[in-house]
Design a protein around this motif. Structure first.
Motif, short mmCIF file in Angstrom:
data_model
loop_
_atom_site.label_atom_id
_atom_site.label_comp_id
_atom_site.label_asym_id
_atom_site.label_seq_id
_atom_site.Cartn_x
_atom_site.Cartn_y
_atom_site.Cartn_z
N PHE A 1 7.77 -35.78 26.70
CA PHE A 1 7.56 -35.17 27.47
C PHE A 1 7.54 -33.32 26.94
CE2 PHE A 1 12.24 -35.80 28.18
CZ PHE A 1 12.83 -35.57 28.10
N HIS B 1 2.04 -47.11 32.74
CA HIS B 1 2.24 -45.87 31.98
C HIS B 1 3.80 -46.01 32.02
CE1 HIS B 1 3.30 -41.49 32.43
NE2 HIS B 1 1.53 -40.89 31.57
N ASN C 1 6.71 -49.82 22.89
CA ASN C 1 6.62 -49.48 23.97
C ASN C 1 4.63 -49.93 24.62
OD1 ASN C 1 8.15 -47.11 25.02
ND2 ASN C 1 8.14 -46.79 22.84
N GLY D 1 9.76 -45.98 31.01
CA GLY D 1 9.62 -45.56 29.49
C GLY D 1 10.27 -45.82 29.06
N ASP E 1 2.57 -41.68 27.26
CA ASP E 1 2.04 -40.18 27.43
C ASP E 1 3.55 -40.00 26.44
OD1 ASP E 1 2.28 -37.68 28.75
OD2 ASP E 1 3.02 -39.12 30.26
N MET E 2 3.21 -39.15 25.93
CA MET E 2 4.83 -37.90 25.07
C MET E 2 4.18 -36.83 25.45
SD MET E 2 2.62 -38.13 21.16
CE MET E 2 2.21 -39.43 21.24
N LEU F 1 5.22 -46.93 36.49
CA LEU F 1 5.56 -46.67 35.52
C LEU F 1 6.85 -47.03 35.00
CD1 LEU F 1 3.83 -44.97 37.37
CD2 LEU F 1 4.97 -43.42 37.37
N TYR G 1 0.75 -34.06 33.96
CA TYR G 1 -0.56 -35.18 32.77
C TYR G 1 0.21 -36.66 33.43
CZ TYR G 1 -2.66 -33.34 28.83
OH TYR G 1 -2.79 -32.62 28.35
N VAL G 2 1.54 -36.58 34.31
CA VAL G 2 1.68 -38.07 34.56
C VAL G 2 0.52 -38.23 36.10
CG1 VAL G 2 3.55 -39.38 35.41
CG2 VAL G 2 4.36 -37.63 34.01
N GLY H 1 4.18 -35.76 29.68
CA GLY H 1 5.01 -35.86 30.94
C GLY H 1 4.58 -34.60 31.83
N SER I 1 6.08 -43.37 29.03
CA SER I 1 6.48 -42.37 28.66
C SER I 1 7.48 -42.68 27.72
CB SER I 1 7.09 -42.04 29.78
OG SER I 1 6.46 -41.13 31.31
N ASP J 1 -2.46 -39.05 35.30
CA ASP J 1 -2.68 -40.54 34.22
C ASP J 1 -2.89 -41.24 35.47
OD1 ASP J 1 -2.42 -39.38 32.05
OD2 ASP J 1 -0.36 -39.49 31.31
#
Length: 339
Positions: A251, A246, A142, A273, A226-227, A271, A232-233, A229, A248, A236
């Motif tokens: 979440f 970004h 990731n 993930g 980011d864990m 974005l 926060y998104v 979600g 993910s 961020d």
């Protein structure tokens, strides 16, 4: 091609199963048949198994194992190879290994596909080795593959004191990145900074976006892991640099978000993930090969390694889950089978 090889094994083993969806108390020791490896697989006598958030989600009934996988929780193990399936030539009986698995780790024996099996790094005991696969596979694919983090760039890690977070901080620093992290207490922030984060931000008392902007001279960060979600998104996105990425991976704050897409366009952001568990053996094997080449030398030179907070006997898996849910840990929680 080689035929199946197997040493004398017991018919049954102790495992920890999920009696029904619920809290930690639904985890219970049970007697199960010892599995046998199929073609391209090995059987590992499990010395230790890592505990991860997906295990908690599975216990709660929110994360079913992939079709054909064990119903037992546990996504990473370390131990000794005791049986080889057909066609296995790269691993030998008696090898000390760690492995990423799609399930079945909370047991005395566990089957693993050979491409997902790696040698225990020199100098590591089985507990430390069991704390490696899930977090290092996740962070590598990731942060470095999807997020394309490069030397000289900056990374913001949410949940910096978690198993994933402590791994991401160390790896990013080792490969020449500037790292910021968020955590929920002063103690956890200190732990993140001790691992190499330039600044750890207490999200309960500080605005992490404002801190990041100040520390980067208004430029923002290149990559966010980011864990959380949820809201926060957008926060961020607001503190990301032009051409930022970004990523993910969970979440905890919820999977649904409302976004202002304007900065996404003006800053040309990406974005993305992923999830790890459903990916193919071939894909996971490619990640394993990259780790063997790029990260194993760092383990064996002592430059980095997993942070293990505590170890529990296999039969006390419920206590391990309770600790994870309390968020009172820094780094990894590991189960030991005693074998």
């Amino acid at each position: 091609m080689t035929g199946p090889q197997i040493e004398t094994l017991p018919e049954t083993m102790t495992a920890v199963e999920i009696a029904r969806p619920g809290g930690p108390e639904v985890l219970r020791p049970a007697t199960r048949p010892v599995p046998r490896p199929g073609p391209g697989e090995v059987l590992i006598r499990v010395a230790a198994a890592g505990v991860n958030r997906p295990d908690v989600m599975q216990r709660e009934g929110r994360y079913d194992p992939p079709p054909g996988s064990s119903d037992l929780p546990g996504l990473e193990v370390a131990g000794t190879v005791v049986a080889l399936g057909e066609g296995v030539g790269s691993v030998s009986l008696g090898d000390r290994v760690c492995a990423l698995v799609a399930g079945g780790g909370y047991a005395e024996y566990c089957v693993a596909p050979v491409p997902q099996v790696l040698p225990v790094p020199a100098g590591f005991d089985m507990v430390r080795a069991a704390a490696v696969p899930e977090t290092y596979f996740t962070v590598w694919t990731n942060v470095f593959e999807r997020g394309r983090l490069a030397a000289g760039e900056s990374l913001l890690v949410h949940g910096g004191s978690s198993g994933i977070g402590t791994t991401a901080i160390q790896l990013a620093v080792a490969f020449g990145a500037r790292v910021f992290a968020t955590a929920g207490t002063a103690e956890k922030c200190r732990a993140c900074e001790a691992l190499g984060a330039e600044r750890a931000i207490d999200y309960r008392t500080e605005d992490y976006g404002a801190v990041v902007k100040e520390l980067t001279g208004g430029r923002g960060v290149d990559v966010v892991l980011d864990m959380v979600g949820g809201d926060y998104v957008q926060r961020d996105i607001d503190c990301m640099a032009v051409e930022g990425r970004h990523v993910s991976i969970a979440f905890l704050g919820g999977p649904k978000v409302t976004l202002n897409l304007y900065p996404l366009m003006t800053k040309r952001l990406t974005l993305t993930g992923s999830t790890l568990r459903p990916r193919s053996v071939e894909q996971k094997g490619a990640i394993a090969a990259a780790l063997r080449e790029k990260v194993w030398p760092l383990f064996e030179s002592g430059k980095l390694g997993p942070v293990v907070h505590s170890t529990f006997p296999l039969a006390d898996a419920a206590k391990a889950h309770a600790l994870m849910e309390s968020s009172g840990h820094i780094g990894k929680i590991v189960l030991s089978s005693g074998l």
